[in-house]
Scaffold this active site. Structure first.
Site, PDB file in Angstrom:
ATOM      1  CB  CYS A   1      -0.942   0.009   1.190  1.00 10.43           C
ATOM      2  SG  CYS A   1      -2.353  -1.073   0.930  1.00 10.43           S
TER       3      CYS A   1
ATOM      4  CE  LYS B   1      -5.123   3.988  -1.141  1.00 11.21           C
ATOM      5  NZ  LYS B   1      -5.833   3.384  -0.030  1.00 11.21           N
TER       6      LYS B   1
ATOM      7  NE  ARG C   1     -21.529   8.871   2.443  1.00 11.44           N
ATOM      8  CZ  ARG C   1     -22.402   8.077   3.015  1.00 11.44           C
ATOM      9  NH1 ARG C   1     -23.519   7.770   2.379  1.00 11.44           N
ATOM     10  NH2 ARG C   1     -22.186   7.589   4.216  1.00 11.44           N
TER      11      ARG C   1
ATOM     12  CG  ASP D   1     -17.066   4.748   3.659  1.00  9.36           C
ATOM     13  OD1 ASP D   1     -16.426   3.851   4.217  1.00  9.36           O
ATOM     14  OD2 ASP D   1     -17.760   5.588   4.263  1.00  9.36           O
TER      15      ASP D   1
ATOM     16  CG  ASP E   1     -11.357  -1.825   1.017  1.00  6.60           C
ATOM     17  OD1 ASP E   1     -11.015  -1.162   2.007  1.00  6.60           O
ATOM     18  OD2 ASP E   1     -10.734  -1.847  -0.048  1.00  6.60           O
TER      19      ASP E   1
ATOM     20  CG  HIS F   1      -8.037  -8.178 -17.480  1.00  9.30           C
ATOM     21  ND1 HIS F   1      -8.418  -8.634 -18.723  1.00  9.30           N
ATOM     22  CD2 HIS F   1      -7.230  -7.114 -17.697  1.00  9.30           C
ATOM     23  CE1 HIS F   1      -7.843  -7.872 -19.653  1.00  9.30           C
ATOM     24  NE2 HIS F   1      -7.134  -6.951 -19.057  1.00  9.30           N
TER      25      HIS F   1
END
Lengths: 348, 204
Positions: free
Chosen positions: A17, A20, A47, A49, A90, A139
């Site tokens: 991460c 990112k 928003r 989230d 998530d 993919h």
């Protein structure tokens, strides 16, 4: 390179991460875009989230999310497990149940043996099985660096969505995994991390947030997010913005991998941590006694980090006990929601 | 003489590793490091401060020149961060594993037992390089947690390359998992395989 000899972290520039796009840059790309409107889109891009939520009927909504990144550990199978656990997280953070997933893969076929990819996907499948999720497709593109992740779809009841944005004054904040994976990954890449700490942090990153998500369903939880690339304080800031409340964090209570503190002090900090700090630092007031290495850790981008749960104060201790009893051993109360100062984070 | 190191074009953690390599061979009074991104600037500055250098930097366009001047006293030797330097060989006949299962040594008076155990931990370093692992289980895990006077003793052992660990389930049972101050969290599998790999196991 074959699967026996490859050290995945040496083949990529960013790790996990920490790779990112910086939050400030993402904001610039997305702000002011004309987004399609649909009354059934309960949680959308506006928003920002953990996952999007779309209502199918009065008692069913879809939760959708995607996450993929370059490797932060050297072992292909572990990388697959971690990438899958991170993507599934998530859905758990929204209070949902993941059901189906699709692989998303970028693979450097010219420089890496295809057996590496097989191990990565096997690791991902292992976590999908544990989560009760079926793989429905995927993919793959050829690229200069390996990247892997999942697009995940889950279910949720439209009335039971847990977003980042419902902090109540007095809530306690519970964190379910220790902080420091970005710095540990940097030390792994630098060849400084021993096997003990590498194994311990790899296990933590590969651990699903499933148990934590199931336990919190039985408690008065008001808001939840998972701690990933924006770091502990970056994700906390997303909860605090527009909440009308402030947050007080006891720095000494935030669980941190002890080795990461030493590595932070010697400057093994991913660039993402500095990006997170320049984007969200203005929301945060550190007490003078909070060491700089702890401050760095609190902005360290996490891969497959824990859930950050806002729960009624009177239920917080019971939630922590229940989490620990269900294998979420690191769960701990790290702070609380306060009336003042509004929309600021105080770290003591 | 100023040691000048060009780390432009390198991303984290490479600049820090280059500075570390230089400082593990010599300890110049002044060192200058060129980098081309802010994360590298901050990381190299942290490393030099950690090595007891006073640090300032100059901005040169989109690049930085970091200058470190050696301060008084001694920093942490850079060689301490050489990969694997702190790790013991994984095989060998002299490997002793000490398993601490309680806060006190022996049966009888617990107050006396507590004193003996602390004294034992303090004296453990006399085993020298044969001491391989110290593992804490049950109430013994409290020695590794905040508030225990044994913490600095164990930190010294760990700094000398002894593998110190505490049972995760035990730390969780006593609600001190987040208070761990020294060593690593371990589990029964690691403890059992450690016993197999050890030359001898001392249980207290």
């Amino acid at each position: 390179m074959t699967s026996e000899t490859v050290r995945l972290t040496q083949t990529v520039k960013g790790a996990g991460c920490a790779a990112k796009l910086s939050p400030g840059e993402l904001d610039r790309a997305l702000c002011g875009l004309d987004l399609p409107v649909d009354p059934n889109l309960l949680v959308g891009l506006d928003r920002a989230d953990d996952a999007g939520v779309y209502r199918v009927s009065d008692d069913l909504a879809l939760v959708q999310t995607i996450d993929f990144f370059p490797p932060m550990v050297d072992d292909p199978y572990s990388f697959g497990q971690i990438a899958a656990a991170n993507a599934l997280s998530d859905v758990y953070a929204m209070g949902g149940t993941p059901k189906t997933a699709m692989n998303i893969v970028a693979f450097p076929a010219k420089t890496m043996d295809i057996s590496v990819l097989r191990l990565v996907i096997e690791g991902g499948l292992d976590k999908m099985r544990e989560a009760g999720v079926v793989l429905v497709g995927g993919h793959t593109v050829e690229d200069s660096e390996l990247k892997y992740g999942l697009s995940v779809t889950g279910y949720i009841h439209p009335d039971r969505i847990l977003t980042k944005r419902n902090l109540q004054c007095g809530d306690c904040l519970v964190l379910t995994k220790p902080i420091g994976t970005g710095i540990v990954a940097t030390a792994i890449k630098a060849g400084l991390a021993g096997r003990g700490v590498t194994d311990r942090v790899t296990r933590a990153m590969a651990t699903l947030n499933r148990a934590a998500a199931l336990v919190m369903r039985d408690f008065p939880v008001h808001a939840c997010t998972d701690i990933t690339g924006f770091g502990f304080l970056g994700h906390l800031a997303e909860m605090v913005v527009d909440s009308g409340h402030g947050v007080r964090i006891r720095g000494a209570d935030v669980p941190i991998y002890p080795e990461a503190l030493e590595w932070a002090a010697m400057g093994l900090i991913p660039a993402g941590a500095y990006n997170n700090r320049s984007f969200r630092g203005p929301f945060v007031d550190f007490a003078p006694e909070v060491a700089r290495s702890v401050q760095d850790l609190l902005f360290d981008p996490q891969t497959s980090g824990g859930l950050l749960i806002a729960v009624s104060a009177d239920a917080a201790e019971r939630l922590v006990d229940a989490l620990r009893a269900n294998g979420v051993e690191a769960a701990v109360i790290v702070g609380e929601v306060v009336a003042e100062p509004v929309e600021r984070i105080i770290v003591e | 003489m100023v040691n000048e190191l060009d780390c432009r074009g390198l991303s984290c953690p490479a600049p820090v590793l280059q500075v570390r390599d230089l400082l593990s061979n010599e300890t110049p009074d002044t060192i200058a490091v060129r980098v081309d991104n802010d994360a590298a600037r901050q990381n190299v500055s942290r490393f030099l401060e950690h090595q007891n250098y006073r640090v300032h930097f100059e901005v040169q366009g989109s690049e930085f020149r970091i200058v470190g001047t050696r301060g008084e006293g001694v920093g942490v030797p850079a060689a301490a961060f050489v990969p694997g330097a702190a790790q013991k060989p994984e095989t060998g006949a002299g490997k002793i594993m000490v398993l601490v299962t309680s806060t006190h040594m022996g049966h009888g008076d617990d107050g006396l037992g507590d004193m003996l155990m602390f004294n034992f931990l303090k004296t453990l370093k006399e085993m020298g390089p044969d001491l391989w692992r110290v593992v804490f289980v049950n109430s013994g895990v409290s020695f590794t947690a905040e508030g225990s006077e044994a913490v600095p003793v164990l930190q010294e052992l760990a700094a000398n390359g002894v593998h110190v660990s505490a049972c995760g389930a035990c730390l969780a049972y006593f609600h001190i998992l987040d208070k761990l101050q020294v060593g690593e969290v371990t589990n029964m599998l690691e403890i059992v395989t450690g016993m197999k790999d050890a030359g001898s196991v001392v249980t207290l």
